[in-house]
Design an enzyme around this catalytic site. Structure first.
Site, PDB file in Angstrom:
ATOM      1  N   GLU A  98       0.838  -1.204   0.000  1.00  0.00           N
ATOM      2  CA  GLU A  98       0.000   0.000   0.000  1.00  0.00           C
ATOM      3  C   GLU A  98       0.870   1.249   0.000  1.00  0.00           C
ATOM      4  O   GLU A  98       1.989   1.236   0.517  1.00  0.00           O
ATOM      5  CB  GLU A  98      -0.873   0.021   1.265  1.00  0.00           C
ATOM      6  CG  GLU A  98      -2.274  -0.529   1.070  1.00  0.00           C
ATOM      7  CD  GLU A  98      -3.201   0.418   0.317  1.00  0.00           C
ATOM      8  OE1 GLU A  98      -2.725   1.318  -0.398  1.00  0.00           O
ATOM      9  OE2 GLU A  98      -4.423   0.242   0.442  1.00  0.00           O
ATOM     10  N   ASP A  99       0.317   2.323  -0.523  1.00  0.00           N
ATOM     11  CA  ASP A  99       1.020   3.604  -0.444  1.00  0.00           C
ATOM     12  C   ASP A  99       0.837   4.233   0.927  1.00  0.00           C
ATOM     13  O   ASP A  99       1.790   4.689   1.553  1.00  0.00           O
ATOM     14  CB  ASP A  99       0.559   4.554  -1.562  1.00  0.00           C
ATOM     15  CG  ASP A  99      -0.956   4.750  -1.622  1.00  0.00           C
ATOM     16  OD1 ASP A  99      -1.706   4.077  -0.871  1.00  0.00           O
ATOM     17  OD2 ASP A  99      -1.403   5.587  -2.427  1.00  0.00           O
ATOM     18  N   ASP A 102      -4.737   5.309   5.911  1.00  0.00           N
ATOM     19  CA  ASP A 102      -5.299   6.527   6.477  1.00  0.00           C
ATOM     20  C   ASP A 102      -6.382   6.128   7.486  1.00  0.00           C
ATOM     21  O   ASP A 102      -6.066   5.762   8.619  1.00  0.00           O
ATOM     22  CB  ASP A 102      -5.819   7.378   5.302  1.00  0.00           C
ATOM     23  CG  ASP A 102      -6.362   8.724   5.728  1.00  0.00           C
ATOM     24  OD1 ASP A 102      -5.995   9.201   6.799  1.00  0.00           O
ATOM     25  OD2 ASP A 102      -7.160   9.301   4.962  1.00  0.00           O
ATOM     26  N   PHE A 151      -2.225  16.224   4.011  1.00  0.00           N
ATOM     27  CA  PHE A 151      -2.403  15.567   2.717  1.00  0.00           C
ATOM     28  C   PHE A 151      -1.091  15.584   1.951  1.00  0.00           C
ATOM     29  O   PHE A 151      -0.534  16.642   1.676  1.00  0.00           O
ATOM     30  CB  PHE A 151      -3.522  16.216   1.905  1.00  0.00           C
ATOM     31  CG  PHE A 151      -3.976  15.319   0.793  1.00  0.00           C
ATOM     32  CD1 PHE A 151      -4.847  14.271   1.057  1.00  0.00           C
ATOM     33  CD2 PHE A 151      -3.494  15.470  -0.493  1.00  0.00           C
ATOM     34  CE1 PHE A 151      -5.245  13.398   0.048  1.00  0.00           C
ATOM     35  CE2 PHE A 151      -3.875  14.603  -1.513  1.00  0.00           C
ATOM     36  CZ  PHE A 151      -4.762  13.574  -1.236  1.00  0.00           C
ATOM     37  N   ARG A 164       2.023  12.345  -8.916  1.00  0.00           N
ATOM     38  CA  ARG A 164       2.529  11.002  -8.600  1.00  0.00           C
ATOM     39  C   ARG A 164       4.010  10.861  -8.931  1.00  0.00           C
ATOM     40  O   ARG A 164       4.713  10.063  -8.327  1.00  0.00           O
ATOM     41  CB  ARG A 164       1.761   9.938  -9.400  1.00  0.00           C
ATOM     42  CG  ARG A 164       0.312   9.751  -8.981  1.00  0.00           C
ATOM     43  CD  ARG A 164      -0.213   8.444  -9.589  1.00  0.00           C
ATOM     44  NE  ARG A 164      -1.666   8.368  -9.640  1.00  0.00           N
ATOM     45  CZ  ARG A 164      -2.432   7.908  -8.644  1.00  0.00           C
ATOM     46  NH1 ARG A 164      -1.878   7.518  -7.522  1.00  0.00           N
ATOM     47  NH2 ARG A 164      -3.735   7.853  -8.777  1.00  0.00           N
TER      48      ARG A 164
HETATM   49  P1  IMP Z   1      -8.143   4.710   3.797  1.00  0.00           P
HETATM   50  O1  IMP Z   1      -9.186   3.733   3.363  1.00  0.00           O
HETATM   51  O2  IMP Z   1      -8.759   5.927   4.423  1.00  0.00           O
HETATM   52  O3  IMP Z   1      -7.082   4.109   4.682  1.00  0.00           O
HETATM   53  O4  IMP Z   1      -7.510   5.285   2.479  1.00  0.00           O
HETATM   54  C1  IMP Z   1      -6.362   4.829   1.894  1.00  0.00           C
HETATM   55  C2  IMP Z   1      -6.216   5.441   0.505  1.00  0.00           C
HETATM   56  O5  IMP Z   1      -6.567   6.844   0.528  1.00  0.00           O
HETATM   57  C3  IMP Z   1      -4.786   5.418   0.031  1.00  0.00           C
HETATM   58  O6  IMP Z   1      -4.489   4.233  -0.650  1.00  0.00           O
HETATM   59  C4  IMP Z   1      -4.701   6.662  -0.840  1.00  0.00           C
HETATM   60  O7  IMP Z   1      -5.096   6.377  -2.165  1.00  0.00           O
HETATM   61  C5  IMP Z   1      -5.694   7.631  -0.250  1.00  0.00           C
HETATM   62  N1  IMP Z   1      -5.038   8.638   0.642  1.00  0.00           N
HETATM   63  C6  IMP Z   1      -5.167   8.768   1.982  1.00  0.00           C
HETATM   64  N2  IMP Z   1      -4.446   9.790   2.455  1.00  0.00           N
HETATM   65  C7  IMP Z   1      -3.801  10.325   1.382  1.00  0.00           C
HETATM   66  C8  IMP Z   1      -2.868  11.426   1.227  1.00  0.00           C
HETATM   67  O8  IMP Z   1      -2.445  12.125   2.169  1.00  0.00           O
HETATM   68  N3  IMP Z   1      -2.448  11.641  -0.047  1.00  0.00           N
HETATM   69  C9  IMP Z   1      -2.859  10.916  -1.120  1.00  0.00           C
HETATM   70  N4  IMP Z   1      -3.715   9.889  -1.016  1.00  0.00           N
HETATM   71  C10 IMP Z   1      -4.196   9.595   0.218  1.00  0.00           C
HETATM   72 MG    MG Z   2      -5.499   8.263  -4.464  1.00  0.00          MG
END
Ligand code: IMP
Ligand code: MG
Length: 180
Positions: A98-99, A102, A151, A164
């Site tokens: 995963e990147d 959050d 962010f 990206r």
């Molecule tokens: P989650 O389901 O809220 O954990 O969301 C995870 C996904 O939200 C990641 O794989 C990202 O694509 C996106 N995301 C969450 N925070 C950021 C951020 O600070 N920058 C860019 N993408 C984010």
């Molecule tokens: Mg995204």
């Protein structure tokens, strides 16, 4: 593009050093096994390309695409599979790449979905962890950097599909994504 970045949070050099450490740790932990590196499109692609070259094990890779944020910076809580795996994962050690984690909603859904397919194991490596934002009980097994609730973009992470290709992780200026 660079004028929209408020500050560099993690430099190219720090990324490369930490990715090498993660690769060594994973190599050690999976000794004697082979892994399926499962990249979550699209954000993990740059991290994944660097990380798997630091993993000294038999390795195959595949991708899944999930819907999470759409065009906004807020999680919808709704997860959909847009692209699934090409093959069965029974008898496979899955390492999700995963990147960023959050709220954790995406990862929780994904782990449950994959576990139901009877793999040998499911673990998660994330480049970034916004730990203070977690809404559900889900934790990465390997984490590159814990970051504050800002962010971020670059090194695969986007805002509206942009940024990206920045070689570092930077904080986006608020005026770039705030709609008034
Ligand atoms: P989650 O389901 O809220 O954990 O969301 C995870 C996904 O939200 C990641 O794989 C990202 O694509 C996106 N995301 C969450 N925070 C950021 C951020 O600070 N920058 C860019 N993408 C984010
Ligand atoms: Mg995204």
């Amino acid at each position: 593009m660079e004028e929209d970045i408020a500050k560099v949070l993690i430099s190219r050099e720090e990324l490369s050093r930490r990715v090498a450490e993660l690769g060594a740790e994973i190599t050690h932990d999976y000794e004697g096994k082979s892994v399926l590196a499962l990249g979550i499109l699209k954000g993990s692609v740059l991290f994944m390309a660097d990380l798997i070259r630091e993993i000294k094990l038999p390795l195959a890779y595949d991708f899944m695409a999930l819907s999470s944020y759409g065009a906004s910076t807020q999680s919808s809580g709704v997860v959909r599979i847009l692209k699934d795996l090409d093959r069965s994962v029974e008898d496979v050690h899955i390492l999700i790449i995963e990147d960023i984690v959050d709220t954790g909603l995406t990862l929780k859904y994904l782990k449950e979905n994959l576990t139901a397919r009877n793999p040998l194991s499911v673990k998660v490596v994330t480049l970034l962890d916004k730990a203070t934002r977690r809404q559900v009980d889900v934790f990465p097994d390997y984490n590159g950097f814990t970051i504050p609730d800002e962010f971020v973009v670059g090194y695969g992470l986007d805002f509206n599909e942009g940024y990206r290709n920045l070689p570092y992780v930077g904080v986006l200026k608020q005026e770039t994504y705030e709609v008034n």
